[in-house]
Write a protein that holds these residues in place. Structure first.
Motif, PDB file in Angstrom:
ATOM      1  N   THR A 429      -5.049  -7.262   2.751  1.00  0.00           N
ATOM      2  CA  THR A 429      -4.809  -5.926   2.173  1.00  0.00           C
ATOM      3  C   THR A 429      -5.858  -4.930   2.657  1.00  0.00           C
ATOM      4  O   THR A 429      -6.195  -3.988   1.954  1.00  0.00           O
ATOM      5  N   SER A 430      -6.382  -5.153   3.851  1.00  0.00           N
ATOM      6  CA  SER A 430      -7.513  -4.348   4.313  1.00  0.00           C
ATOM      7  C   SER A 430      -7.145  -3.295   5.347  1.00  0.00           C
ATOM      8  O   SER A 430      -8.019  -2.669   5.930  1.00  0.00           O
ATOM      9  N   HIS A 431      -5.827  -3.089   5.585  1.00  0.00           N
ATOM     10  CA  HIS A 431      -5.472  -2.093   6.591  1.00  0.00           C
ATOM     11  C   HIS A 431      -4.112  -1.477   6.282  1.00  0.00           C
ATOM     12  O   HIS A 431      -3.296  -2.045   5.551  1.00  0.00           O
ATOM     13  N   GLY A 432      -3.903  -0.289   6.841  1.00  0.00           N
ATOM     14  CA  GLY A 432      -2.610   0.382   6.770  1.00  0.00           C
ATOM     15  C   GLY A 432      -2.129   0.680   5.363  1.00  0.00           C
ATOM     16  O   GLY A 432      -2.911   0.979   4.456  1.00  0.00           O
ATOM     17  N   ASP A 433      -0.809   0.604   5.191  1.00  0.00           N
ATOM     18  CA  ASP A 433      -0.188   0.929   3.901  1.00  0.00           C
ATOM     19  C   ASP A 433      -0.670  -0.001   2.798  1.00  0.00           C
ATOM     20  O   ASP A 433      -0.800   0.412   1.637  1.00  0.00           O
ATOM     21  N   THR A 434      -0.911  -1.278   3.140  1.00  0.00           N
ATOM     22  CA  THR A 434      -1.345  -2.222   2.109  1.00  0.00           C
ATOM     23  C   THR A 434      -2.701  -1.820   1.537  1.00  0.00           C
ATOM     24  O   THR A 434      -2.944  -1.992   0.345  1.00  0.00           O
ATOM     25  N   LYS A 435      -3.577  -1.258   2.368  1.00  0.00           N
ATOM     26  CA  LYS A 435      -4.907  -0.848   1.889  1.00  0.00           C
ATOM     27  C   LYS A 435      -4.787   0.314   0.895  1.00  0.00           C
ATOM     28  O   LYS A 435      -5.496   0.358  -0.114  1.00  0.00           O
ATOM     29  N   GLU A 436      -3.897   1.265   1.187  1.00  0.00           N
ATOM     30  CA  GLU A 436      -3.701   2.401   0.271  1.00  0.00           C
ATOM     31  C   GLU A 436      -3.263   1.915  -1.106  1.00  0.00           C
ATOM     32  O   GLU A 436      -3.775   2.345  -2.134  1.00  0.00           O
ATOM     33  N   VAL A 437      -2.276   1.017  -1.109  1.00  0.00           N
ATOM     34  CA  VAL A 437      -1.789   0.485  -2.392  1.00  0.00           C
ATOM     35  C   VAL A 437      -2.874  -0.337  -3.070  1.00  0.00           C
ATOM     36  O   VAL A 437      -3.089  -0.222  -4.287  1.00  0.00           O
ATOM     37  N   TYR A 438      -3.563  -1.167  -2.297  1.00  0.00           N
ATOM     38  CA  TYR A 438      -4.652  -1.990  -2.831  1.00  0.00           C
ATOM     39  C   TYR A 438      -5.715  -1.109  -3.491  1.00  0.00           C
ATOM     40  O   TYR A 438      -6.148  -1.376  -4.617  1.00  0.00           O
ATOM     41  N   ASP A 439      -6.140  -0.053  -2.807  1.00  0.00           N
ATOM     42  CA  ASP A 439      -7.169   0.847  -3.353  1.00  0.00           C
ATOM     43  C   ASP A 439      -6.692   1.503  -4.641  1.00  0.00           C
ATOM     44  O   ASP A 439      -7.461   1.661  -5.601  1.00  0.00           O
ATOM     45  N   ALA A 440      -5.408   1.889  -4.677  1.00  0.00           N
ATOM     46  CA  ALA A 440      -4.864   2.538  -5.880  1.00  0.00           C
ATOM     47  C   ALA A 440      -4.836   1.572  -7.063  1.00  0.00           C
ATOM     48  O   ALA A 440      -5.176   1.948  -8.196  1.00  0.00           O
TER      49      ALA A 440
END
Length: 863
Positions: A429-440
């Protein structure tokens, strides 16, 4: 034969089995009893109390003290030799697989009974030793880097995919292809495989690269050195991944899969495509427009398949024409509300003609919710293929053979949220779209990072690994081999269940805000040794209940059966599980949804969202009532026999209450169950009514209670139980509704239902009723054995049509039998009722003889 096939049975487990798993079998077995116990103590001392309790349960150890860690440890080190060795072997196997074990256990264990990795390993081994072989294969797959990924243009059949790994004919064909590819210098065999959820099939192949003798401490041994290669076939999304560093091996496996599944594997771009317009895509699908705004020539779409539709039960929908464009039909269906587009994945496939070829373009849905469009491009010339790609892009604004981000749609966002919540490895979950969702999700604290420190032995031959809890404790040497230890930090993502439950409850309160629903205090459901917390809601107009369960685990099959038999509509909110894996739970009184689906709903969308779910559950009510009654019938039939032989853990008083009510509800629709729902109040299990016409309207009501006995002398209906039953009758007879409904202005009987009655106490109960109730109250105590209850239900189902044709007679005879002078309702009463019923002389409805009609029509056509 693969290792999975060799070790299906426990009788086949030997030293070779453990060596195949990479376990130090010989070293462990050469230890004396004291050394084995010492090693056992060393690793169980690093476990928590809860982990120790699970370890005790899975090894069949009965603990005298379940709270004090030291006392538990002292009890567990005294395992029998056989259990001690197994524990050490499994502990050795567990090392460096701490992340793989829980994931595999949730996906592949028939029952999810344990949370700690060591207990999970024991449980998997108990099921079949081959589970450990599958786990090892899965672990080797996960720790290996990403391979070459392809998309199959045809359906990847799961049955055939399994045969590739298990059937000798399939294996021989693959290995021969690899053998020839190596110019007949290397032999190959399928060493082991793993099937995840019967949709992901992973194969581990051994390639013999050398055959030499090597020195060993005792004597030289033959060493047939191997290299490994792996591949995965995913029947859900048609994806194939091949992990090998040798080019011809990858090509051979690719060719074999294409030949086996009669399709084409196409490499797709790993760059995710975002540059499309959501509204433009919807217009291209529903209104026949093009992404460029210009007509696309030589691209005739004759057939289109949608994965779902707004129609009841959301069926897959296909629109097809012949030699003409399908878009006018699509536009008409859209205007009539038959189709809708809420996600790119809604477009399942299109069949088209272009450049003189006919092909089908299919969409493949990835685990993260993204979509890939693919097709069979074999026998298409290069220029024609590029032309088709261009025309598809001009029509829909999307590429073929490339992953497309689906998160511009709420359904795609939901899929991505579920994917991120299901990942424990932060690297995923450390890059791209997955990172945005992960951070949220981290910001909202639905997710949190957990840092754990382990100490590992620096010797590659030593398996020692332990959790490093006490920061003040400095350990420098390995307790097993005296080599230096090193600290290893491991970060994983965990769900904050409490915060997530709080958010779901907030959304439910919004749904209840208009007064149509009332939210009650949480209720508890005991299943085995686990107590589940459920949100409980009540429909204000008719008091119908709805429950909500939130879980991060897959749901055990036995728990599903229990929920089905309870018949209370329930929404199960799954955390971190993808929608395609939870749809199987949506049946009868259960609706499964993912947290992602709920999370993306805006507050003003919650009312129609929940209303739609409840309405769908209501539509299923008739089906799930009959199904629940059937399951309950089968369940009660299993407790026939001596009560003291019934396992209290496997069949509880609560199970009898659920089973018994499901059967009563099937035969007497106008019934209610209080029991658990009204716990803490002095009420019987429930009430049912009988209503029929004789000379006049006849209406009667009965209360009932279930009594589970584990003693051969029968359930102890002691004075306390007798007083409670009499009080139930008094309270219910004071009810204005009972007085106005029942012909006698009171209950006709209070029914005790048990698997075994104490005859002496039955008589004292009858006398207690007579002594305590006024002469004007004629409510009788009635006794029905569970064997008689199931017999009545079986006869009722066998003769359901006759019951409907003579309903008034049937209910009158049943009332007379229930209120007979002996106070016991028996099989003889049931037989008397149905012997009269099947004569067909008491039918109140004239019916046509359909078999005679069929015979007449067939004969006439024959003439």
């Amino acid at each position: 034969m693969s290792a999975n096939g060799l070790y299906k049975e426990h009788s086949s487990v030997n030293d070779v089995f453990w060596r195949e798993l990479g376990v130090r079998y010989d070293a462990i077995n050469e230890l004396d009893k004291e050394q084995k116990s010492k090693q056992l103590r060393q690793f169980i001392e690093t476990m928590s109390v809860e982990e120790l309790k699970e370890f005790a349960d899975v090894t069949g150890s009965i603990l005298k003290n379940t709270e004090d860690k030291e006392a538990i440890t002292n009890e567990l080190v005294n395992l029998s030799e056989k259990k001690l060795v197994l524990a050490l072997l499994l502990r050795d196997f567990q090392n460096r697989k701490k992340k793989t074990i829980p994931i595999f256990y949730q996906s592949n264990s028939k029952e999810q009974s344990y949370k700690s990795p060591l207990a999970q390993l024991h449980h998997l081994f108990e099921q079949t030793p081959s589970q450990l072989v599958s786990l090892m294969t899965y672990h080797l797959w996960t720790v290996r880097g990403t391979g070459d990924i392809f998309a199959l243009d045809k359906k990847l059949d799961s049955i055939k995919a399994r045969k590739v790994l298990t059937d000798k004919g399939f294996e021989d064909a693959l290995c021969n292809l690899l053998y020839k590819g190596s110019k007949e210098t290397n032999k190959y065999r399928i060493h082991s495989y793993c099937a995840i959820r019967e949709s992901r099939f992973i194969g581990l192949l051994y390639k013999q690269v050398n055959d030499t003798s090597i020195a060993d401490y005792k004597q030289a041994i033959r060493h047939q050195e191997v290299n490994t290669l792996m591949f995965e076939m995913n029947s859900d999304d048609g994806k194939v991944e091949i992990k090998t560093k040798v080019q011809f091996e990858g090509q051979a496996i690719k060719k074999y899969i294409e030949n086996t599944f009669e399709g084409t594997l196409t490499t797709f771009s790993t760059d995710v495509y975002h540059e499309y317009d959501k509204s433009v895509f919807i217009e291209t699908v529903l209104n026949g427009k093009t992404a460029t705004g210009k007509a696309v020539n030589d691209f005739l779409v004759e057939k289109i398949v949608f994965r779902g539709s707004p129609i009841v039960n959301s069926p897959e929908l296909t629109l097809q024409t012949k030699n003409m464009d399908v878009w006018s039909s699509v536009m008409d269906a859209s205007e009539k509300g038959c189709i809708n587009v809420e996600s790119i994945k809604d477009l399942a496939s299109i069949s088209f003609k272009s450049f003189g070829v006919s092909r089908v373009i299919r969409s493949i849905v990835q685990d993260n919710g993204n979509v890939i469009f693919t097709m069979d491009d074999s026998l298409i010339e290069k220029d024609a293929l590029e032309g088709i790609k261009t025309k598809f892009f001009e029509k829909f604004g999307l590429p073929i053979f490339r992953e497309i981000a689906n998160n511009k749609f709420s359904d795609g966002q939901a899929d991505l949220i579920d994917y991120v919540m299901g990942q424990r490895d932060t690297h995923k979950t450390s890059h791209g779209d997955t990172k945005e969702v992960y951070d949220a999700l981290i910001k909202k604290t639905y997710l949190k990072n957990s840092m754990e420190t382990y100490v590992e032995c620096t010797s590659s031959d030593c398996p020692y690994e332990a959790k490093f809890d006490n920061q003040s404790e400095q350990t420098e040497e390995c307790p097993l081999c005296d080599s230096p230890l090193k600290k290893v930090n491991s970060t994983s993502t965990v769900l904050d269940i409490a915060k997530i439950k709080k958010e779901v409850k907030r959304q439910l309160r919004i749904w209840c805000s208009d007064g149509n629903w009332i939210m009650h205090d949480d209720s508890s459901l005991t299943f085995g040794d686990t107590t589940l917390k459920l949100f409980r809601l009540e429909h204000a107009s008719d008091q119908k209940l709805l429950q909500v369960l939130i879980t991060e685990q897959t749901v055990d099959g036995r728990l599903l059966t229990k929920l089905h038999k309870m018949m209370t509509p329930i929404i199960i909110v799954f955390l971190g599980q993808q929608e395609k894996f939870i749809t199987k739970y949506s049946s009868e009184c259960i609706q499964a949804i993912s947290f992602g689906k709920l999370y993306v709903q805006k507050d003003n969308e919650l009312k129609p969202f929940f209303d739609n779910i409840f309405n769908n559950l209501e539509l299923r009510a008739k089906n799930y009532l009959a199904s629940a009654a059937n399951k309950s019938y089968e369940s009660i039939c299993k407790i026939v026999g001596d009560p003291d032989k019934i396992d209290k853990k496997k069949y509880t008083p609560g199970d009898l209450e659920d089973d018994g009510f499901a059967i009563l509800k099937d035969m007497f629709p106008n019934s209610v169950k209080w029991g658990k729902q009204q716990s803490g109040k002095q009420l019987p299990e429930g009430v049912f009514s009988l209503s029929y016409v004789r000379d006049d309207k006849e209406r009667f009501a009965f209360s009932f209670d279930f009594k589970m006995s584990y003693k051969n002398e029968g359930y102890p209906l002691e004075i306390g139980e007798q007083r409670k039953a009499v009080q139930y009758v008094r309270d219910l007879n004071d009810s204005d509704l009972i007085r106005s409904y029942a012909k006698n202005k009171q209950l006709s009987g209070h029914i005790f239902i048990s698997n075994c009655f104490n005859q002496a106490q039955v008589q004292t109960t009858i006398k207690h009723f007579q002594d305590q109730l006024k002469d004007s109250i004629r409510t009788k105590p009635i006794f029905i054995n569970t064997e008689v209850l199931t017999y009545l239900h079986s006869k009722y189902r066998e003769n359901y049509e006759e019951v409907e044709f003579a309903k008034n007679y049937y209910l009158h005879w049943l009332f007379q039998a229930l209120t007979n002078k002996t106070h016991f309702f028996t099989k003889d009463h049931v037989n008397t009722i149905f012997d009269k019923l099947i004569t067909k002389k008491f039918r109140e409805i004239e019916v046509m003889d359909m078999s005679l009609l069929t015979h007449e029509v067939v004969q006439r056509d024959a003439i």
